[in-house]
Design a protein around this motif. Structure first.
Motif, PDB file in Angstrom:
ATOM      1  N   SER A  46       4.058   0.580   3.921  1.00 45.61           N
ATOM      2  CA  SER A  46       3.463   1.497   2.947  1.00 45.61           C
ATOM      3  C   SER A  46       4.535   2.402   2.380  1.00 45.61           C
ATOM      4  CB  SER A  46       2.356   2.333   3.597  1.00 45.61           C
ATOM      5  OG  SER A  46       2.861   3.099   4.671  1.00 45.61           O
ATOM      6  N   ALA A  47       4.559   2.542   1.062  1.00 40.65           N
ATOM      7  CA  ALA A  47       5.541   3.381   0.382  1.00 40.65           C
ATOM      8  C   ALA A  47       5.212   4.845   0.624  1.00 40.65           C
ATOM      9  CB  ALA A  47       5.537   3.076  -1.108  1.00 40.65           C
ATOM     10  N   GLN A  48       6.175   5.593   1.179  1.00 42.87           N
ATOM     11  CA  GLN A  48       5.959   7.006   1.465  1.00 42.87           C
ATOM     12  C   GLN A  48       6.880   7.914   0.659  1.00 42.87           C
ATOM     13  OE1 GLN A  48       6.406   7.201   5.747  1.00 42.87           O
ATOM     14  NE2 GLN A  48       4.285   6.572   6.087  1.00 42.87           N
ATOM     15  N   TRP A  49       8.180   7.614   0.665  1.00 45.82           N
ATOM     16  CA  TRP A  49       9.132   8.439  -0.069  1.00 45.82           C
ATOM     17  C   TRP A  49      10.182   7.567  -0.729  1.00 45.82           C
ATOM     18  CZ3 TRP A  49       7.764  13.224  -0.826  1.00 45.82           C
ATOM     19  CH2 TRP A  49       7.006  13.892   0.129  1.00 45.82           C
ATOM     20  N   LEU A  50      10.378   7.768  -2.006  1.00 47.43           N
ATOM     21  CA  LEU A  50      11.507   7.179  -2.712  1.00 47.43           C
ATOM     22  C   LEU A  50      12.519   8.301  -2.896  1.00 47.43           C
ATOM     23  CD1 LEU A  50      12.789   4.799  -4.256  1.00 47.43           C
ATOM     24  CD2 LEU A  50      11.629   5.651  -6.319  1.00 47.43           C
ATOM     25  N   ARG A  51      13.598   8.245  -2.152  1.00 46.76           N
ATOM     26  CA  ARG A  51      14.565   9.353  -2.176  1.00 46.76           C
ATOM     27  C   ARG A  51      15.364   9.306  -3.475  1.00 46.76           C
ATOM     28  NH1 ARG A  51      15.009   7.583   3.485  1.00 46.76           N
ATOM     29  NH2 ARG A  51      13.965   9.147   4.763  1.00 46.76           N
ATOM     30  N   ARG A  52      15.177  10.289  -4.301  1.00 45.26           N
ATOM     31  CA  ARG A  52      15.803  10.311  -5.620  1.00 45.26           C
ATOM     32  C   ARG A  52      17.130  11.063  -5.582  1.00 45.26           C
ATOM     33  NH1 ARG A  52      10.397  10.110  -5.809  1.00 45.26           N
ATOM     34  NH2 ARG A  52       9.413   8.848  -7.435  1.00 45.26           N
ATOM     35  N   GLY A  53      18.085  10.568  -6.355  1.00 45.67           N
ATOM     36  CA  GLY A  53      19.375  11.231  -6.441  1.00 45.67           C
ATOM     37  C   GLY A  53      20.247  11.067  -5.223  1.00 45.67           C
ATOM     38  N   LEU A  54      20.092   9.962  -4.509  1.00 44.24           N
ATOM     39  CA  LEU A  54      20.920   9.743  -3.325  1.00 44.24           C
ATOM     40  C   LEU A  54      22.386   9.559  -3.714  1.00 44.24           C
ATOM     41  CD1 LEU A  54      18.875   7.293  -1.069  1.00 44.24           C
ATOM     42  CD2 LEU A  54      19.732   9.532  -0.392  1.00 44.24           C
ATOM     43  N   VAL A  78       9.417   4.392   4.502  1.00 44.47           N
ATOM     44  CA  VAL A  78       8.179   3.612   4.498  1.00 44.47           C
ATOM     45  C   VAL A  78       7.499   3.700   5.856  1.00 44.47           C
ATOM     46  CG1 VAL A  78       9.091   1.997   2.793  1.00 44.47           C
ATOM     47  CG2 VAL A  78       9.323   1.479   5.221  1.00 44.47           C
ATOM     48  N   GLY A  79       6.213   3.406   5.866  1.00 46.15           N
ATOM     49  CA  GLY A  79       5.465   3.298   7.105  1.00 46.15           C
ATOM     50  C   GLY A  79       5.210   1.837   7.424  1.00 46.15           C
ATOM     51  N   LEU A  80       5.046   1.512   8.685  1.00 46.01           N
ATOM     52  CA  LEU A  80       4.773   0.137   9.102  1.00 46.01           C
ATOM     53  C   LEU A  80       3.605   0.141  10.068  1.00 46.01           C
ATOM     54  CD1 LEU A  80       5.443  -2.890   9.298  1.00 46.01           C
ATOM     55  CD2 LEU A  80       7.082  -2.329  11.100  1.00 46.01           C
ATOM     56  N   ARG A  81       2.560  -0.577   9.716  1.00 45.24           N
ATOM     57  CA  ARG A  81       1.387  -0.676  10.577  1.00 45.24           C
ATOM     58  C   ARG A  81       0.678  -1.999  10.330  1.00 45.24           C
ATOM     59  NH1 ARG A  81      -3.562   3.778  11.157  1.00 45.24           N
ATOM     60  NH2 ARG A  81      -4.628   2.720  12.887  1.00 45.24           N
ATOM     61  N   CYS A 111       0.842  -1.183   0.000  1.00 42.63           N
ATOM     62  CA  CYS A 111       0.000   0.000   0.000  1.00 42.63           C
ATOM     63  C   CYS A 111       0.888   1.247   0.000  1.00 42.63           C
ATOM     64  CB  CYS A 111      -0.925  -0.001   1.205  1.00 42.63           C
ATOM     65  SG  CYS A 111      -0.092  -0.065   2.806  1.00 42.63           S
ATOM     66  N   GLY A 112       0.275   2.408  -0.054  1.00 40.43           N
ATOM     67  CA  GLY A 112       1.023   3.649  -0.070  1.00 40.43           C
ATOM     68  C   GLY A 112       0.929   4.337  -1.413  1.00 40.43           C
ATOM     69  N   ASP A 113       1.925   5.155  -1.705  1.00 35.93           N
ATOM     70  CA  ASP A 113       1.956   5.948  -2.926  1.00 35.93           C
ATOM     71  C   ASP A 113       2.743   5.205  -3.999  1.00 35.93           C
ATOM     72  OD1 ASP A 113       2.180   7.819  -4.919  1.00 35.93           O
ATOM     73  OD2 ASP A 113       3.010   9.404  -3.650  1.00 35.93           O
ATOM     74  N   ILE A 114       2.072   4.789  -5.048  1.00 35.98           N
ATOM     75  CA  ILE A 114       2.721   3.992  -6.094  1.00 35.98           C
ATOM     76  C   ILE A 114       3.843   4.763  -6.772  1.00 35.98           C
ATOM     77  CG2 ILE A 114       1.171   4.692  -7.973  1.00 35.98           C
ATOM     78  CD1 ILE A 114       1.246   1.768  -8.917  1.00 35.98           C
ATOM     79  N   ALA A 115       3.747   6.098  -6.782  1.00 37.15           N
ATOM     80  CA  ALA A 115       4.785   6.920  -7.406  1.00 37.15           C
ATOM     81  C   ALA A 115       6.097   6.859  -6.633  1.00 37.15           C
ATOM     82  CB  ALA A 115       4.321   8.368  -7.536  1.00 37.15           C
TER      83      ALA A 115
END
Length: 231
Positions: free
Chosen positions: A104-112, A96-99, A1-5
């Protein structure tokens, strides 16, 4: 679950996991080994994993941690294991979140920025890491990533100017919003001042410097004229 983007695969759903019988089975034959741990667990995990690694493998530490590659390298030396490339960044690959047992996908950190130890292994390391994190970029070395780890850049300013407020909220049995109510103008000014001190330190050691605001803008697509606005 979460944000597919906020996923590399651009998909959500149940993952099909294979659980290994032990560490040796889990890392055997792997081109890329990803270790996710809290900083305090670094030595315990290193002692457990290091003896089972082999030359040619890339080991990435997916953590905010403190000097993970250099701390882990000591255990490889003790185990007599050579030819392993260790990599780290300034933050985990994603947030990610855990429940209730669900991530759940929250942030994909780009350009790390990704650093390798030894630094000469960055080409091989990036080739493998980009299979799971396509936007990773090379850092000069682990000194660059350690002088820019995200917890150190973001947390001290907010924590220091709000310590009384946080204490009072805890004493009253409540909670305080670290990035909300704690994100004040004074916290913003202190964070910026600390970041400029880091700039001077990086210059003294010949390490590239990127401002905390620019990192946050890259990772979270968040922009503003001050640290407070970016957060």
């Amino acid at each position: 679950c979460g944000d597919i983007a906020q996923t590399v695969s651009q998909s959500l759903g149940w993952a099909h996991l294979t659980v290994a019988a032990g560490v040796a089975e889990a890392v055997a034959g792997a081109d890329l080994v990803v270790i996710d741990f809290e900083p305090a667990e670094a030595e315990a995990r290193a002692a457990l994993v290091a003896p089972h690694l082999r030359a040619g493998q890339v080991v990435h530490f997916n953590t905010h941690g403190y000097w993970p590659a250099l701390r882990f390298a000591q255990f490889l030396e003790t185990a007599g294991v050579h030819g392993v490339i260790l990599t780290e960044s300034i933050a985990p690959l994603s947030g990610v979140g855990l429940r209730d047992g669900r991530l759940s996908a929250q942030w994909l950190r780009r350009g790390l920025p990704i650093a390798a130890f030894p630094a000469t292994g960055i080409g091989v390391a990036l080739e493998r890491l980009r299979a799971i994190h396509p936007t990773a970029v090379p850092a000069q070395d682990v000194l660059e990533t350690r002088l820019a780890h995200l917890n150190m850049l973001v947390h001290p300013g907010i924590a220091l100017v709000n310590v009384g407020y946080f204490d009072q909220a805890a004493a009253a049995g409540g909670t305080a919003s670290f990035y909300g109510a704690g994100n004040t103008e004074s916290a913003s000014r202190l964070t910026t001042a600390l970041d400029h001190e880091r700039q001077a330190l990086c210059a003294a050691w010949g390490v590239p410097w990127t401002s905390v605001n620019d990192y946050l803008a890259r990772f979270y697509d968040s922009h503003g004229d001050s640290f407070r606005e970016v957060v």
